[in-house]
Design an enzyme around this catalytic site. Sequence first.
Site, PDB file in Angstrom:
ATOM      1  N   HIS A 240       0.851  -1.190   0.000  1.00 49.47           N
ATOM      2  CA  HIS A 240       0.000   0.000   0.000  1.00 49.47           C
ATOM      3  C   HIS A 240       0.889   1.244   0.000  1.00 49.47           C
ATOM      4  O   HIS A 240       1.522   1.567   1.002  1.00 49.47           O
ATOM      5  CB  HIS A 240      -0.894  -0.003   1.236  1.00 49.47           C
ATOM      6  N   TYR A 245      -0.682   7.404   3.204  1.00 41.55           N
ATOM      7  CA  TYR A 245      -0.030   6.617   4.235  1.00 41.55           C
ATOM      8  C   TYR A 245       1.487   6.642   4.018  1.00 41.55           C
ATOM      9  O   TYR A 245       1.984   7.300   3.112  1.00 41.55           O
ATOM     10  CB  TYR A 245      -0.612   5.200   4.269  1.00 41.55           C
ATOM     11  N   ARG A 407     -16.788  -0.999  -2.003  1.00 46.71           N
ATOM     12  CA  ARG A 407     -18.056  -0.765  -1.310  1.00 46.71           C
ATOM     13  C   ARG A 407     -19.249  -1.416  -1.995  1.00 46.71           C
ATOM     14  O   ARG A 407     -20.222  -1.765  -1.333  1.00 46.71           O
ATOM     15  CB  ARG A 407     -18.278   0.742  -1.164  1.00 46.71           C
TER      16      ARG A 407
END
Length: 439
Positions: A240, A245, A407
């Site tokens: 990731h 991040y 989602r």
Amino acid sequence: MPSEDLATAPSPAYPGAQGIPYFTPAANPGAALNPDAEGTPTLFRPIKIRDVTLKNRVIVAPMCMFSAESNPASPAIGALTDFHIAHLGHFAYKGASLVFTEALAVQANGRISPNDAGLWQEGTESEQFKGLKRVVDFVHSQGGKLGVQLHHAGRKASTVAPPMAFSKGVRSLKADEGVFGWPKDVVGPSGGEENKWEPGDVAYWTPRELTVAEIEEIVKAFAKSAETAIKAGVDVIEIHAAHGYLLHEFVSPVTNHRTDKYGGSFENRTRILREVALAIREVIPEGTPLFLRVSATEWIEGQLDAEKYGSWDLDANIQLLKYLPEIGVDLLDVSSGGNHKDQKFHFFTDYQTELAAKLRKEIKAAGAKTLVGAVGFITQPEAAAEIVQGADEEGSEPKADAVLIGRQFLREPEWVLNAAKKLGVEVHAPMQIGRLAWS
């Protein structure tokens, strides 16, 4: 035969899935009955990545659930639980080819919240290993593959789980020691108040700057987590490096103001990412695919900080592409945003798909074989099919090689089966329900 053996007793007429201590029928839901038949959409054709063959091009994207044990005194801190078996296993049961876990932190202070899952504990007797293995085994029993996304939250760490923040009417709340947070150990490539992530109505801790020794430990942590994942039977590893991040913070000049070998030039800013990929590649089998999630743009073009420092944009990602084959990345998972308070998303239905398409075009022009995954607002089967198939015009190219859906799977766990019906593809259904709902 002893009663305890009855559940796993083989049955020629009704064979059971292997690798689990209970009976469930061997099945392969979501796989096309005739994948090579003329007219079968590419979406339902298998794709082989190294030694792993995905039965269709539909992948469940990583989605944080904030449902792990948070108490540092508990051996089960950060471990996947029965909740995750139900949550992730259901997607495999309904036909997704590859199911990703949520982001698993490679260090305890790399979690977004105390309730995040992680994979920093070493050894096959650890609760984190055992929890992951149970999820792997169930997904495999349903004919699916399991991937893990490894990450470090960097300066966006030590927040309370979003549902708690939402209940207070804000998007984010700092997690202090009273709720098992780590405010003094929130880290980033650069430290100090000016490097705090604090857009709008959210609150984050001020990061401290990582030392070179700590950066080297983080690289090792990614490799150790990957090694543990492989021992648990994981099929795919993803790094990731998106959404603001830690690895994204390093590659972007807007958040990386270092002056040592991990800052400054493009080569230096991307050094940790390349080191992480190479370290992982060293400890995983040659046949294991390695994915990389990136933010194709930070959506801060024209903003003051972008003018001052620069940003991580499409051109930067194009520059990164040349490194992917040599660091062993097989698929580029293209997302965007998440690294600056002034980001201005240009939302439209396929806003990230178009970014993926541009990067795929650059890869093909360079003669490279890196695959591309598209993610974001992919909800309709026809749209997903077109992304990987391309339009009908002669010479047109697919926009991506696979789609990652998040989602929409939460709203519609049977998305793969419904997509097959809508696209006119005959697929295997879960053995327990047959084709009652999709015939």
